[in-house]
Write a protein that holds these residues in place. Sequence first.
Motif, mmCIF file in Angstrom:
data_model
loop_
_atom_site.group_PDB
_atom_site.id
_atom_site.type_symbol
_atom_site.label_atom_id
_atom_site.label_comp_id
_atom_site.label_asym_id
_atom_site.label_seq_id
_atom_site.Cartn_x
_atom_site.Cartn_y
_atom_site.Cartn_z
ATOM 1 N N LEU A 1 25.622 27.738 62.738
ATOM 2 C CA LEU A 1 25.099 26.844 63.764
ATOM 3 C C LEU A 1 23.586 26.679 63.619
ATOM 4 O O LEU A 1 23.056 25.567 63.699
ATOM 5 C CB LEU A 1 25.443 27.363 65.156
ATOM 6 C CG LEU A 1 24.955 26.513 66.329
ATOM 7 C CD1 LEU A 1 25.542 25.107 66.271
ATOM 8 C CD2 LEU A 1 25.310 27.183 67.643
ATOM 9 N N VAL B 1 30.280 35.156 70.056
ATOM 10 C CA VAL B 1 30.085 34.265 68.912
ATOM 11 C C VAL B 1 29.787 35.160 67.716
ATOM 12 O O VAL B 1 28.885 36.006 67.778
ATOM 13 C CB VAL B 1 28.914 33.287 69.166
ATOM 14 C CG1 VAL B 1 28.747 32.325 68.004
ATOM 15 C CG2 VAL B 1 29.113 32.507 70.471
ATOM 16 N N CYS C 1 23.260 31.350 71.883
ATOM 17 C CA CYS C 1 24.684 31.669 71.683
ATOM 18 C C CYS C 1 25.081 32.889 72.499
ATOM 19 O O CYS C 1 26.154 32.915 73.121
ATOM 20 C CB CYS C 1 24.979 31.911 70.206
ATOM 21 S SG CYS C 1 24.971 30.421 69.202
ATOM 22 N N VAL D 1 26.896 32.026 64.304
ATOM 23 C CA VAL D 1 25.500 31.842 64.741
ATOM 24 C C VAL D 1 24.670 31.350 63.559
ATOM 25 O O VAL D 1 23.884 30.399 63.686
ATOM 26 C CB VAL D 1 24.917 33.151 65.324
ATOM 27 C CG1 VAL D 1 23.422 33.022 65.543
ATOM 28 C CG2 VAL D 1 25.614 33.519 66.625
ATOM 29 N N GLU E 1 25.067 31.874 76.311
ATOM 30 C CA GLU E 1 26.195 31.005 76.634
ATOM 31 C C GLU E 1 27.518 31.750 76.468
ATOM 32 O O GLU E 1 28.450 31.540 77.245
ATOM 33 C CB GLU E 1 26.171 29.744 75.757
ATOM 34 C CG GLU E 1 25.073 28.779 76.125
ATOM 35 C CD GLU E 1 25.177 28.267 77.544
ATOM 36 O OE1 GLU E 1 26.279 27.861 77.977
ATOM 37 O OE2 GLU E 1 24.146 28.288 78.240
ATOM 38 N N GLY E 2 27.586 32.609 75.471
ATOM 39 C CA GLY E 2 28.793 33.411 75.288
ATOM 40 C C GLY E 2 29.056 34.302 76.486
ATOM 41 O O GLY E 2 30.194 34.399 76.960
#
Length: 131
Positions: free
Chosen positions: A41, A33, A22, A38, A25-26
Amino acid sequence: KMEDDSVPPVDVQFHYAVARICEEEGEAQNMTVSKQAVLALAETTQRYAEMLGMDLELFCRHAGRKTISVEDIKLCARKNDDLVGHLEEMEKELKAEAEVRAAANPKKPAKRPKTAKAARAEKGGDEEERD
């Protein structure tokens, strides 16, 4: 309580891996995120993985096998065309890599086990025949 303090439980490792993904990718998308997202998810993904594992086991047993195959994974993913396509591409790559390894390391034909009589003869003759 952990038996071995050097290795965290799998769920902790899984949550950490999800948090890292996360974060990465963030950063790539210039977003953040939240910790709650988190956690949600990670928990959802872990439960989905557990359910997937049960389905894979059932597909494998239904086919009369003890080893889960790529075909079982494709059955689980059958409703997602993109995922099936990705799995098929991955399968092709793995087969190609295996062929390259096999060509680089050809197997020698298996030797037949020697009989006791042949082993004695090789050492200098059959003891019984010397009498």
